[in-house]
Design a protein around this motif. Structure first.
Motif, PDB file in Angstrom:
ATOM      1  N   SER A  91       1.373   9.081  -6.060  1.00 29.65           N
ATOM      2  CA  SER A  91       1.283  10.343  -5.304  1.00 29.65           C
ATOM      3  C   SER A  91      -0.131  10.553  -4.788  1.00 29.65           C
ATOM      4  O   SER A  91      -0.796  11.548  -5.115  1.00 29.65           O
ATOM      5  CB  SER A  91       1.687  11.541  -6.164  1.00 29.65           C
ATOM      6  N   SER A  92      -0.612   9.611  -4.015  1.00 26.29           N
ATOM      7  CA  SER A  92      -2.025   9.628  -3.632  1.00 26.29           C
ATOM      8  C   SER A  92      -2.423  10.852  -2.824  1.00 26.29           C
ATOM      9  O   SER A  92      -3.583  11.241  -2.824  1.00 26.29           O
ATOM     10  CB  SER A  92      -2.388   8.369  -2.864  1.00 26.29           C
ATOM     11  N   ASP A  93      -1.418  11.491  -2.183  1.00 23.41           N
ATOM     12  CA  ASP A  93      -1.794  12.673  -1.416  1.00 23.41           C
ATOM     13  C   ASP A  93      -2.174  13.847  -2.310  1.00 23.41           C
ATOM     14  O   ASP A  93      -2.910  14.728  -1.905  1.00 23.41           O
ATOM     15  CB  ASP A  93      -0.642  13.054  -0.463  1.00 23.41           C
ATOM     16  N   ASN A  97      -6.868  -4.581   0.212  1.00 22.49           N
ATOM     17  CA  ASN A  97      -6.856  -3.177  -0.190  1.00 22.49           C
ATOM     18  C   ASN A  97      -7.111  -3.080  -1.685  1.00 22.49           C
ATOM     19  O   ASN A  97      -6.482  -3.799  -2.459  1.00 22.49           O
ATOM     20  CB  ASN A  97      -5.504  -2.558   0.160  1.00 22.49           C
ATOM     21  N   ASN A 114       0.871   3.990  -2.972  1.00 18.21           N
ATOM     22  CA  ASN A 114       0.512   5.370  -2.678  1.00 18.21           C
ATOM     23  C   ASN A 114       1.626   6.311  -3.083  1.00 18.21           C
ATOM     24  O   ASN A 114       1.386   7.399  -3.583  1.00 18.21           O
ATOM     25  CB  ASN A 114       0.221   5.531  -1.182  1.00 18.21           C
ATOM     26  N   LYS A 115       2.847   5.845  -2.936  1.00 15.99           N
ATOM     27  CA  LYS A 115       3.976   6.690  -3.290  1.00 15.99           C
ATOM     28  C   LYS A 115       4.051   6.853  -4.812  1.00 15.99           C
ATOM     29  O   LYS A 115       4.258   7.938  -5.327  1.00 15.99           O
ATOM     30  CB  LYS A 115       5.256   6.041  -2.751  1.00 15.99           C
ATOM     31  N   PHE A 172      -7.377  -0.600  -5.182  1.00 16.59           N
ATOM     32  CA  PHE A 172      -6.943   0.697  -5.748  1.00 16.59           C
ATOM     33  C   PHE A 172      -7.585   0.917  -7.112  1.00 16.59           C
ATOM     34  O   PHE A 172      -7.701  -0.030  -7.899  1.00 16.59           O
ATOM     35  CB  PHE A 172      -5.424   0.717  -5.924  1.00 16.59           C
ATOM     36  N   SER A 209      -8.348   4.485  -2.855  1.00 25.11           N
ATOM     37  CA  SER A 209      -8.010   3.177  -2.314  1.00 25.11           C
ATOM     38  C   SER A 209      -8.941   2.907  -1.131  1.00 25.11           C
ATOM     39  O   SER A 209      -9.460   3.836  -0.500  1.00 25.11           O
ATOM     40  CB  SER A 209      -6.550   3.133  -1.870  1.00 25.11           C
ATOM     41  N   VAL A 253       0.839  -1.204   0.000  1.00 25.08           N
ATOM     42  CA  VAL A 253       0.000   0.000   0.000  1.00 25.08           C
ATOM     43  C   VAL A 253       0.864   1.240   0.000  1.00 25.08           C
ATOM     44  O   VAL A 253       0.649   2.191  -0.752  1.00 25.08           O
ATOM     45  CB  VAL A 253      -0.950  -0.009   1.220  1.00 25.08           C
ATOM     46  N   LYS A 254       1.896   1.198   0.816  1.00 25.62           N
ATOM     47  CA  LYS A 254       2.791   2.339   0.924  1.00 25.62           C
ATOM     48  C   LYS A 254       3.456   2.617  -0.432  1.00 25.62           C
ATOM     49  O   LYS A 254       3.509   3.740  -0.917  1.00 25.62           O
ATOM     50  CB  LYS A 254       3.865   2.034   1.977  1.00 25.62           C
TER      51      LYS A 254
END
Lengths: 415, 361, 499
Positions: C39-41, C61, C35-36, C63, C48, C31-32
């Motif tokens: 650039s999920s932020d 999980n 997300n990286k 996506f 997700s 997941v990490k």
């Protein structure tokens, strides 16, 4: 390698610089429609007359001033057609081109002189004067003819010449006489060349002729354009020797297979009531048959058969030809006879006076010879033709009476 | 079947029809008519009777030795050295004719349509077009010929049709012109006008199958022969015996004379366009074949790179000749006369050698 | 030097790919990582969700991009079953059709980009991908640029699946293959090749595939761009690939053994290999009866010749061969030109360029302003320019004619090559009249005949000759079309069984 490529790339540029040599904008050219030739001041010079069409006459677009004349006529003295144009450029503002010239008007004076053939040779060398340009012989000076020729219906001269020549050659009162034919006949060194005969000054009219027994300038008429096309100038070996009237021109054309004649309306004497004349349409459906019996050192006989059909158009005498078999035969015989008589007269004249024939009959003797030297030795003009025995036979194959069966009887109507 | 060799019968036919067929519209007619006058169309028949059989014999020989072109055939039959010498002679004569002939065409264009332009410019453009097109290869030349051919032929027959009403059939007489002997000698002397048939065989192996080459040659040469005789006859009938020898370019003289009705009276430019395309293609083919011969003699594989130097050499040597009349009547006629025995007799000679060799075996 | 640089670039991109670690068994790690990578932020539509699957009691999980998936499908087909259903494996639980197993991050990225949902399950070192994509596109509309009067009206649309379905609808054959390739280095898009397996020429097919695989560009968005990557001669004046928006046209070509190339995002397809004649053909020619169809063909070829040559011939004839013009016309043109201040060549070029301007403006102008262009063009450039004696009326006629006829060449690419050729010929004829014009024509024709499209000569099957349906300049009656075009060398040349 790169240098070579560079060089190759340079070549087109060099060529681009050299382009445009023969480029002329349309409006920088003056279009000569008619060319005239008169005798010049010197022995071997001529006066050339150029009739230049004015493009602004008769066109809707551009909206130029309509008062300008249809053409400009300029005469200069010179040696030949092309160099004289440069002289003419002294007063004409544009480059003169002869590509669209329709007619070459030659004065009778020049045509009868010895220089004429030499002049025509210069014409054949340039591409500008076409082989289909018609040679016209004018009774007066060519300049006067071109100047006085003022057609009323066609303001633009090229149109006038085109239509006029077309129609008058159709009726056969003048022969078709393009430069090409002039050279074929003159260089062939046998036969006579017939050129259109014309004039624009009426001197004396002849009042007793029928519809085609005139030469140009003799026609009794009123009104219209003074220019008349009638009859033909006879050329022997590139030099004019005589003038034939319209009727003889027509006869010559009928008997010549290389020229066409479409529309031959004429009158003949009524065999029953001799004060009247009968009008009809003469048409030649199949070519004239010419049979030449040539034997060396013996008199040549030439048998000519002209098959034709005849459509009666008018019988003012009201003789009922269409009803009566016998009368029909009589009419047929009389027309044939009158044609033969006229033809014989013309042939006799050609044999005695001209020493050559205007019918292009030398063609029919050619197959007797295997090679040109033999043929030239036999000598058509001097030996064969003048001594030949010519038998002309006009044969009417059909006699028709138009769409009316019979004329209304005048006497009955008047009752 | 090789993928890059795509040419078939119709392209060969087009090549023959253009390469040889254009002769009906250039000064060839004048060359003949000088002495024979109105019988000159018979001289052409004589020339063809002499030239065609030797061409057919050559084709026969080529058929026996499969997949060999002219120079290779020469080398096999005559030995390597003599073969090369003969091949080089063929190259020299054809190149000479190419030079004189192309100059002639350019001069013709200049005289009739561009009187004020310098010959140099016209000549350069002419040759550059030829080089550019020839460089695209024989496949492209064949295809181009086939595409352009219908237009050219239609225009020529339109001309023939238009002129039919102007001709006088009886002008065919006296049938032998200046005499039967003249007809024969002229016909024999100038047989090498058709030497180009022999030159064509250098491209023998460049077709999808050699049978297409042969078929195209047979059809092409017969059609072209008929055309030539027909047109030469027409010229004789249009211009009588005395005028025909004076006319330098009978085809153009005829196009100047005819008209399409009353409206289109000067149609020579219309015919000129098609004539010119034919002329371009003729010299494209010529240049290419000459380059091929040169390449074959000197074992240069990339004969297409020879086109540029050969083309430029053509211009520069073509410009050496002073004027057309000398070019036409002196150089070209001489060259044609001297090369006649070479071209006419060579195939027979080869054939005899072939026979002898087989007998030896 | 350049080559060296290129090599360097290649190497670096390879290293990029190798940077991704393999999928771990630990879900949190995965997941990490994901997300990286996305650039999920910052990426707002990258979604997700984490939950525990009913069947295995493992953490799961998923996506996806929320903007390109079908939400209903996602819920009823994936989330609900995972939360509620009981079963052995994930594949038994999820009810949706195809589930792919992925083992690398590259595949994962690619699938997410294509609208898949990716499922990571704890304890598994692989991911599952399920297709729930829902890209937005137009519906099927009428063909805009290749309209016909008689014949089907459907056109391709910007969705690959729809386009394939339009083609399959027209050609029912088990041998019709829809082969999929990927193109692009960064954004991998799907390219579909449609062909009939037992007709298509394998060499051509191999060539096409090789060229597609050789494309090293980061992104090839649609077939219009793909066309330029595929063609042999990017600088050539003529196109070598046919572009059409009509599925019926594409289907005809498939039947004859050609290859059709489709991509997402393009409402058109490419057809290879192609010849010269195809650019002038409209499917309507074959829908119309024999005579009518051939009549339009004839008109179109006349139009083609007029477009290319009329201005050049006008310049050549008037500037160099004025003797050719009939005297009445000659005097009319001369009279009109008496007051025109420019040379004739300039006059023609001025008008030609003006016409090109009208055409360009006509395409770019916003729709509501459309009618104005007609008024401006016709009035100002036609009427007023003549009245002001800037150009002569006959030039307006000539240029209008050449402009009008250019529309008869309906293929977009061919239309441009025809218009560009026109300027070549104008230049040529301005230079040495008909002499250089003829020369340019010969060079032009020989250039065309030397061209090849995927190994097929441009003027084939006319020259070089091949067996063919005879559908080139004219066409035969349909029942006489016995052969397939031999120039593309299909496996089965016989089209109609004649016994």
């Amino acid at each position: 390698m790169n240098l070579i490529k560079l060089f190759i790339l340079m070549v087109p540029f060099y060529l681009f610089l050299t382009g445009c040599y023969d480029k002329t904008e349309l409006e920088y050219q003056a279009y000569v429609v008619a060319l005239g030739v008169d005798k010049g001041e010197g022995d071997n010079t001529f006066k050339f007359t150029y009739q230049i069409a004015n493009p602004e006459t008769g066109t809707a677009i551009g909206g130029g001033s309509s008062n300008e004349p249809a053409s400009e006529i300029i005469t200069v003295e010179g040696n030949d057609f092309l160099t004289a144009t440069t002289t003419a450029n002294a007063s004409v503002s544009k480059k003169m081109t002869l590509d669209h010239t329709k007619v070459l008007v030659v004065s009778e004076e020049v045509a009868r002189s010895d220089n004429f053939l030499g002049l025509m040779q210069t014409a054949s060398r340039t591409t500008q004067i076409r082989r289909q340009v018609q040679i016209i012989v004018s009774k007066e000076n060519a300049r006067d003819f071109i100047k006085d020729n003022k057609p009323q219906l066609e303001t633009r001269p090229h149109k006038y010449y085109q239509l006029m020549l077309e129609r008058s050659t159709e009726t056969g009162i003048v022969p078709e006489s393009d430069i090409h034919r002039f050279f074929q006949l003159t260089e062939g060194d046998a036969d006579l060349f017939l050129a259109m005969y014309t004039t624009a000054t009426v001197e004396k009219t002849k009042n007793n002729g029928t519809e085609d027994e005139y030469k140009a300038g003799e026609i009794p008429k009123k009104g219209g354009n003074p220019a008349e096309f009638m009859g033909s100038a006879v050329f022997k070996e590139g030099k004019m020797i005589d003038v034939l009237d319209g009727q003889n021109t027509r006869l010559a054309l009928i008997m010549d297979n290389t020229l066409e004649i479409d529309d031959l309306l004429s009158t003949y004497q009524d065999p029953v009531k001799e004060d009247y004349k009968i009008a009809g349409d003469f048409s030649k459906k199949s070519p004239t048959k010419v049979k030449i019996d040539y034997r060396k050192d013996v008199k040549t006989t030439i048998d000519v058969t002209v098959p034709f059909s005849f459509e009666v158009l008018a019988i003012p005498s009201l003789v009922p030809y269409s009803q009566d078999e016998k009368l029909r035969e009589k009419l047929k015989a009389s027309i044939e006879k009158s044609l033969e008589k006229k033809a014989n007269k013309l042939i006799e004249k050609a044999q005695k006076e001209y020493g050559s024939d205007p019918f292009y009959w030398s063609l029919y003797i050619r197959n007797e010879f295997a090679s040109i030297p033999d043929y030239e030795k036999a000598d058509w003009n001097k030996k064969i033709w003048p001594n030949a025995e010519v038998n002309v036979d006009f044969q009417m194959s059909r006699l028709e009476f138009g769409k009316m069966v019979n004329d209304s009887q005048l006497n009955e109507v008047r009752d | 079947m090789k993928p890059d060799k795509t040419l078939k019968t119709r392209e060969m036919f087009a090549i023959v029809a253009l390469f040889i067929g254009v002769k009906l519209s250039d000064t060839t007619a004048t060359l003949y008519s000088q002495k024979v006058q109105n019988g000159f169309w018979l001289s052409v028949v004589v020339s063809l009777i002499i030239a065609l059989p030797s061409f057919f014999i050559l084709l026969h020989l080529l058929k026996l030795f499969k997949d060999k072109n002219l120079v290779e055939l020469l080398e096999i039959l005559l030995g390597k050295f003599i073969g090369k010498v003969v091949g080089f002679t063929i190259f020299l004569t054809s190149f000479g004719l190419l030079v004189l002939d192309s100059r002639n065409y350019v001069e013709e264009v200049k005289l009739l349509y561009f009187p004020e332009s310098p010959t140099t410019s016209l000549y350069f453009i002419f040759i550059i077009v030829c080089i550019l097109t020839a460089k695209r290869g024989l496949e492209s030349i064949g295809s181009t010929s086939w595409i352009v051919l219908p237009f050219i032929k239609i225009s020529m027959f339109l001309l023939a049709f238009l002129i039919l009403k102007e001709i006088v059939w009886l002008r065919i007489f006296p049938i032998f012109g200046n005499g039967l002997d003249v007809v024969l000698t002229e016909g024999i002397n100038k047989a090498s006008i058709f030497s180009e048939f022999i030159l064509l065989t250098i491209a023998y192996t460049s077709f999808r199958d050699t049978k297409f080459f042969r078929r195209g040659s047979y059809i092409g040469s017969s059609v072209v022969s008929l055309e030539l005789v027909f047109f030469f006859l027409l010229y004789a009938l249009v211009f009588d015996y005395n005028s025909i020898e004076k006319v330098a370019y009978p085809y153009h003289e005829v196009t100047q004379y005819v008209n399409l009705g009353n409206f289109f009276t000067n149609v020579e430019t219309f015919f000129m366009v098609f004539w010119l395309s034919a002329a371009f293609l003729r010299f494209i083919i010529y240049l290419y074949l000459v380059a091929m011969v040169f390449g074959a003699v000197f074992n240069i594989k990339e004969h297409e790179s020879l086109l540029l130097p050969l083309g430029l050499l053509t211009v520069s040597s073509g410009l050496l000749v002073e004027n057309t009349v000398i070019n036409e009547l002196v150089y070209r006629e001489k060259l044609l006369m001297y090369s006649t025995p070479l071209y006419v007799l060579l195939p027979y000679l080869l054939w005899i050698i072939k026979r002898l060799r087989r007998d030896l075996k | 030097m350049l080559r060296f640089l290129k090599n360097n670039l290649k190497n670096s991109s390879k290293e990029d790919n190798e940077k991704y670690p393999s999928i771990a068994k630990n879900l949190d790690k995965n997941v990490k990582q994901l997300n990286k990578m996305f650039s999920s932020d910052k990426n707002s539509d990258f979604a997700s969700r984490e939950f525990v699957a009913q069947y295995s009691n493992n953490k799961i999980n998923i996506f996806y991009y929320s903007t390109i998936v079908n939400g209903d499908k996602l819920y009823t087909g994936i989330i609900q079953p995972l939360l509620e259903n009981v079963g052995e494996t994930l594949k038994n639980v999820v009810t949706l059709e195809a589930i792919e197993e992925l083992s690398t991050y590259e595949d994962v990225i690619e699938h997410i980009n294509s609208g898949y949902v990716i499922i990571f399950e704890d304890t598994l070192d692989k991911a599952f991908a399920i297709d729930v994509a829902q890209f937005q596109h137009r519906g099927i509309e009428k063909s805009q640029n290749e309209s016909v009067i008689k014949g089907p009206k459907e056109a391709f649309t910007e969705a690959l699946g729809v386009n394939v379905s339009l083609l399959r609808k027209r050609f029912h054959d088990k041998q019709l293959i829809n082969e999929s390739l990927k193109v692009g280095e960064r954004s991998k898009l799907e390219v579909n090749l449609l062909y009939v397996e037992d007709l298509v020429n394998n060499d051509v097919l191999k060539d096409v595939k090789k060229r597609i695989n050789d494309i090293k560009s980061d992104n090839v968005r649609n077939v219009e761009m793909l066309e330029q990557f595929l063609e042999e001669r990017p600088y050539s004046i003529v196109p070598s690939i046919l572009y059409t928006e009509r599925p019926d046209k594409a289907a005809t070509y498939i039947e004859d053994g050609y290859i059709v190339i489709l991509m997402d995002n393009s409402s058109a397809c490419l057809i290879v290999p192609i010849n010269f004649w195809a650019f002038f053909q409209s499917p309507e020619d074959r829908y119309l009866r024999f005579l009518y169809g051939n009549f339009t063909r004839l008109i179109r070829f006349i139009a083609f010749f007029i477009t290319v040559f009329i201005s050049a011939i006008y310049i050549g004839v008037t500037n160099y061969h004025s003797e050719m013009i009939p005297p009445d016309l000659l005097l009319a043109i001369t009279a009109a030109r008496e007051r025109v201040p420019f040379p004739l060549v300039f006059e023609v070029l001025l008008m030609e360029i003006a016409f090109e301007l009208i055409r360009e403006a006509g395409i770019r102008i916003p729709n509501p302003l459309g009618p104005t262009i007609g008024i401006v063009g016709a009035l100002i450039l036609g009427q007023a320019a003549v009245d002001a004696n800037i150009i002569s009326p006959i030039v307006v006629i000539i240029v209008a004619l050449s402009g009008l006829t250019s529309f008869a060449v309906s293929d977009v690419s061919m239309n441009y090559s025809v218009r560009l050729s026109k300027y070549i010929f104008i230049t040529a004829s301005a230079w040495f009249g008909m002499f250089s014009l003829t020369g340019a024509f010969i060079v032009w024709i020989s250039y065309l005949s030397s061209l090849k499209s995927f190994g097929v000569p441009f003027f084939s099957p006319v020259t070089p000759t091949y067996k063919s349906p005879g559908n080139n300049l004219f066409r035969k009656a349909l029942k006489n079309e016995i052969w397939r075009p031999g120039n593309i060398k299909p496996k089965d040349i016989k089209k109609k069984q004649t016994e």
